[in-house]
Design a protein around this motif. Structure first.
Motif, PDB file in Angstrom:
ATOM      1  N   LYS A 131       0.734  -1.162  -0.188  1.00 47.65           N
ATOM      2  CA  LYS A 131      -0.054   0.134  -0.130  1.00 47.65           C
ATOM      3  C   LYS A 131       0.853   1.211  -0.226  1.00 47.65           C
ATOM      4  CE  LYS A 131      -3.835   2.061   2.523  1.00 47.65           C
ATOM      5  NZ  LYS A 131      -4.658   2.170   1.527  1.00 47.65           N
ATOM      6  N   VAL A 132       1.860   1.265   0.499  1.00 46.16           N
ATOM      7  CA  VAL A 132       3.409   2.203   0.465  1.00 46.16           C
ATOM      8  C   VAL A 132       3.790   2.415  -0.722  1.00 46.16           C
ATOM      9  CG1 VAL A 132       5.252   3.340   1.627  1.00 46.16           C
ATOM     10  CG2 VAL A 132       3.501   2.131   2.982  1.00 46.16           C
ATOM     11  N   ALA A 133       4.195   1.273  -1.202  1.00 50.86           N
ATOM     12  CA  ALA A 133       4.953   1.280  -2.439  1.00 50.86           C
ATOM     13  C   ALA A 133       4.201   1.301  -3.671  1.00 50.86           C
ATOM     14  CB  ALA A 133       5.647  -0.428  -2.679  1.00 50.86           C
ATOM     15  N   LEU A 134       3.090   0.893  -3.646  1.00 51.95           N
ATOM     16  CA  LEU A 134       2.136   0.891  -5.028  1.00 51.95           C
ATOM     17  C   LEU A 134       0.506   1.211  -4.550  1.00 51.95           C
ATOM     18  CD1 LEU A 134       2.162   0.068  -7.955  1.00 51.95           C
ATOM     19  CD2 LEU A 134       1.292  -2.161  -7.187  1.00 51.95           C
ATOM     20  N   PRO A 135       0.612   2.483  -4.285  1.00 51.33           N
ATOM     21  CA  PRO A 135      -0.986   3.193  -3.676  1.00 51.33           C
ATOM     22  C   PRO A 135      -1.819   3.101  -4.808  1.00 51.33           C
ATOM     23  CG  PRO A 135       0.523   4.943  -3.948  1.00 51.33           C
ATOM     24  CD  PRO A 135       1.529   3.632  -3.829  1.00 51.33           C
ATOM     25  N   ALA A 136      -1.230   3.074  -5.769  1.00 52.77           N
ATOM     26  CA  ALA A 136      -2.301   2.957  -7.089  1.00 52.77           C
ATOM     27  C   ALA A 136      -3.012   1.573  -7.081  1.00 52.77           C
ATOM     28  CB  ALA A 136      -1.966   3.414  -8.311  1.00 52.77           C
ATOM     29  N   ALA A 137      -2.411   0.641  -6.672  1.00 53.75           N
ATOM     30  CA  ALA A 137      -2.979  -0.832  -6.547  1.00 53.75           C
ATOM     31  C   ALA A 137      -3.359  -1.385  -8.077  1.00 53.75           C
ATOM     32  CB  ALA A 137      -3.944  -1.088  -5.797  1.00 53.75           C
ATOM     33  N   ASP A 138      -2.242  -0.903  -9.029  1.00 57.50           N
ATOM     34  CA  ASP A 138      -2.628  -1.243 -10.174  1.00 57.50           C
ATOM     35  C   ASP A 138      -1.630  -2.229 -10.944  1.00 57.50           C
ATOM     36  OD1 ASP A 138      -0.417   0.499 -10.061  1.00 57.50           O
ATOM     37  OD2 ASP A 138      -1.158   2.041 -11.662  1.00 57.50           O
ATOM     38  N   ILE A 139      -0.817  -3.115 -10.173  1.00 56.10           N
ATOM     39  CA  ILE A 139      -0.098  -4.176 -10.688  1.00 56.10           C
ATOM     40  C   ILE A 139      -0.559  -5.454 -10.113  1.00 56.10           C
ATOM     41  CG2 ILE A 139       2.348  -5.182 -10.862  1.00 56.10           C
ATOM     42  CD1 ILE A 139       3.566  -2.357 -10.760  1.00 56.10           C
ATOM     43  N   PRO A 140      -0.897  -6.566 -11.126  1.00 60.94           N
ATOM     44  CA  PRO A 140      -1.348  -7.822 -10.496  1.00 60.94           C
ATOM     45  C   PRO A 140      -0.363  -8.377  -9.454  1.00 60.94           C
ATOM     46  CG  PRO A 140      -1.843  -7.698 -12.833  1.00 60.94           C
ATOM     47  CD  PRO A 140      -0.799  -6.549 -12.478  1.00 60.94           C
ATOM     48  N   LEU A 141      -0.875  -9.069  -8.423  1.00 62.11           N
ATOM     49  CA  LEU A 141       0.114  -9.589  -7.436  1.00 62.11           C
ATOM     50  C   LEU A 141      -0.486 -11.107  -7.100  1.00 62.11           C
ATOM     51  CD1 LEU A 141       1.700  -7.932  -4.434  1.00 62.11           C
ATOM     52  CD2 LEU A 141       0.281  -9.977  -4.082  1.00 62.11           C
ATOM     53  N   ALA A 142       0.445 -11.886  -6.952  1.00 64.40           N
ATOM     54  CA  ALA A 142       0.098 -13.061  -6.479  1.00 64.40           C
ATOM     55  C   ALA A 142       1.109 -13.341  -5.263  1.00 64.40           C
ATOM     56  CB  ALA A 142       0.407 -14.441  -7.361  1.00 64.40           C
ATOM     57  N   GLN A 143       0.523 -13.952  -4.094  1.00 61.33           N
ATOM     58  CA  GLN A 143       1.119 -14.453  -2.959  1.00 61.33           C
ATOM     59  C   GLN A 143       1.488 -15.811  -3.130  1.00 61.33           C
ATOM     60  OE1 GLN A 143      -0.673 -13.464   0.902  1.00 61.33           O
ATOM     61  NE2 GLN A 143       1.123 -13.977   2.001  1.00 61.33           N
ATOM     62  N   LEU A 144       2.702 -16.091  -2.496  1.00 62.01           N
ATOM     63  CA  LEU A 144       3.307 -17.432  -2.472  1.00 62.01           C
ATOM     64  C   LEU A 144       3.618 -17.644  -1.178  1.00 62.01           C
ATOM     65  CD1 LEU A 144       4.310 -20.031  -3.924  1.00 62.01           C
ATOM     66  CD2 LEU A 144       6.436 -18.705  -4.186  1.00 62.01           C
ATOM     67  N   SER A 145       3.273 -18.784  -0.400  1.00 65.57           N
ATOM     68  CA  SER A 145       3.592 -19.140   0.870  1.00 65.57           C
ATOM     69  C   SER A 145       5.236 -19.535   1.099  1.00 65.57           C
ATOM     70  CB  SER A 145       2.755 -20.342   1.314  1.00 65.57           C
ATOM     71  OG  SER A 145       3.141 -21.659   0.967  1.00 65.57           O
ATOM     72  N   LEU A 146       5.519 -19.494   2.469  1.00 65.57           N
ATOM     73  CA  LEU A 146       6.676 -20.416   2.861  1.00 65.57           C
ATOM     74  C   LEU A 146       6.264 -21.842   3.115  1.00 65.57           C
ATOM     75  CD1 LEU A 146       7.825 -17.926   6.092  1.00 65.57           C
ATOM     76  CD2 LEU A 146       8.592 -18.090   3.579  1.00 65.57           C
ATOM     77  N   ARG A 147       7.401 -22.554   3.143  1.00 59.41           N
ATOM     78  CA  ARG A 147       6.852 -24.119   3.508  1.00 59.41           C
ATOM     79  C   ARG A 147       7.214 -24.155   4.975  1.00 59.41           C
ATOM     80  NH1 ARG A 147      10.135 -28.827   0.396  1.00 59.41           N
ATOM     81  NH2 ARG A 147      11.728 -28.654   2.052  1.00 59.41           N
ATOM     82  N   SER A 148       6.202 -24.724   5.737  1.00 55.89           N
ATOM     83  CA  SER A 148       6.045 -24.675   7.091  1.00 55.89           C
ATOM     84  C   SER A 148       7.258 -25.551   7.929  1.00 55.89           C
ATOM     85  CB  SER A 148       4.861 -25.157   7.594  1.00 55.89           C
ATOM     86  OG  SER A 148       4.477 -26.571   7.133  1.00 55.89           O
ATOM     87  N   ASP A 149       8.134 -26.177   7.169  1.00 56.50           N
ATOM     88  CA  ASP A 149       9.277 -26.907   7.769  1.00 56.50           C
ATOM     89  C   ASP A 149      10.273 -25.776   8.131  1.00 56.50           C
ATOM     90  OD1 ASP A 149      10.219 -26.436   5.252  1.00 56.50           O
ATOM     91  OD2 ASP A 149      10.694 -28.691   4.956  1.00 56.50           O
ATOM     92  N   LEU A 150      10.188 -24.660   7.187  1.00 55.62           N
ATOM     93  CA  LEU A 150      10.979 -23.678   7.557  1.00 55.62           C
ATOM     94  C   LEU A 150      12.530 -24.016   7.219  1.00 55.62           C
ATOM     95  CD1 LEU A 150       9.730 -21.960  10.737  1.00 55.62           C
ATOM     96  CD2 LEU A 150       9.061 -21.695   8.332  1.00 55.62           C
ATOM     97  N   ASP A 151      12.854 -24.902   6.184  1.00 60.92           N
ATOM     98  CA  ASP A 151      14.146 -25.417   5.881  1.00 60.92           C
ATOM     99  C   ASP A 151      14.657 -24.170   5.012  1.00 60.92           C
ATOM    100  OD1 ASP A 151      16.406 -26.450   4.691  1.00 60.92           O
ATOM    101  OD2 ASP A 151      15.248 -27.891   3.469  1.00 60.92           O
TER     102      ASP A 151
END
Length: 269
Positions: A131-151
């Motif tokens: 929201k700070v970096a891209l206040p216009a919210a006009d670039i598509p974004l996909a979120q990717l998780s961490l893996r829970s084993d934290l390796d």
């Protein structure tokens, strides 16, 4: 044009959207301003505007690396005890289902198990810095998780699998904190945090990419490592950014002190 990769500090809760005159909450202090200014200039400093953003947050873990493939994700207000207005923030960027498809394909090609998810909202490790970096919210974004084993090695391998996205106009962002121990604040934190930050910086900026990956994967051997990260979920997004960087040199493009913590951000490429 090839995009860089980043490891960004995402602050504490909704720190950039607090009332700076409120004396009742430490996240309202002006010490967060340098970090906010850094994030605000992020997109403008890129070689060209990204076609999409793939973001890995320290606030999402899953048994396998899992990508959100929704077209319009809601926000997940996963912070607690903040003023009511911080639960009404909006950041209405489109999701990246096509990018999610590409991510799954790259992970499977690399022999990494991949999952999909379409219901979870974007956590504050996504929407607060973006929201700070891209206040216009006009670039598509996909979120990717961490893996829970934290390796650590697995997260570096994840980054390496994602590296082709950089040539496709995708900005890969690891969102976490280089120091994340919520139990310590103030002067008691600063000296060990400084020594940890110096050691981490030396490892991250090692010019030999193989040695750099090995040193950062062995982060727990660095001075004050478990003081800085009692649990490493906020550091692992750095591993992904580093892996995706390949041989590109790292530079520390942000450093500030907040709540007594020394906090750094890195750009690769």
């Amino acid at each position: 044009m090839k995009q860089p990769t980043f490891f960004l500090p995402h602050g504490g809760g909704p720190c950039f959207f607090m009332d700076p005159t409120d004396p009742q909450h430490p996240h309202s202090d002006a010490m967060w301003q340098p970090m906010q200014d850094y994030l605000a200039g992020l997109i403008a400093d890129l070689p060209e505007r990204p076609k999409a953003i793939l973001l890995i947050s320290g606030h999402w873990e899953a048994p396998v690396f899992t990508v959100h493939d929704g077209a319009q994700p809601p926000l997940l207000f996963d912070y607690f005890g903040f003023p009511p207005h911080t639960y009404q923030l909006r950041w209405d960027a489109p999701g990246g289902p096509q990018l999610a498809d590409r991510v799954v394909g790259l992970l499977e090609q690399a022999g990494l198990a991949a999952g999909r998810e379409s219901e979870r909202g974007w956590d504050h490790g996504v929407f607060i810095p973006m929201k700070v970096a891209l206040p216009a919210a006009d670039i598509p974004l996909a979120q990717l998780s961490l893996r829970s084993d934290l390796d650590p090695a697995a997260h570096i391998a994840l980054g390496r699998a994602l590296a082709p996205l950089r040539e496709e106009g995708v900005l890969i962002v690891g969102s976490g904190m280089s120091f994340h121990n919520l139990r310590v604040r103030g002067a008691a934190a600063t000296m060990p945090a400084q020594q940890w930050d110096d050691a981490l910086h030396d490892a991250v900026t090692d010019p030999d990419s193989d040695r750099r990956a090995a040193r950062v994967a062995a982060w727990a051997d660095l001075p004050h490592a478990r003081f800085a990260h009692p649990r490493e979920e906020h550091l692992l997004p750095l591993m992904v950014a580093l892996g995706a960087a390949g041989g590109d040199i790292a530079t520390r493009d942000h450093r500030s002190i907040v709540l007594g913590w020394v906090v750094s951000g890195y750009r690769f490429g």
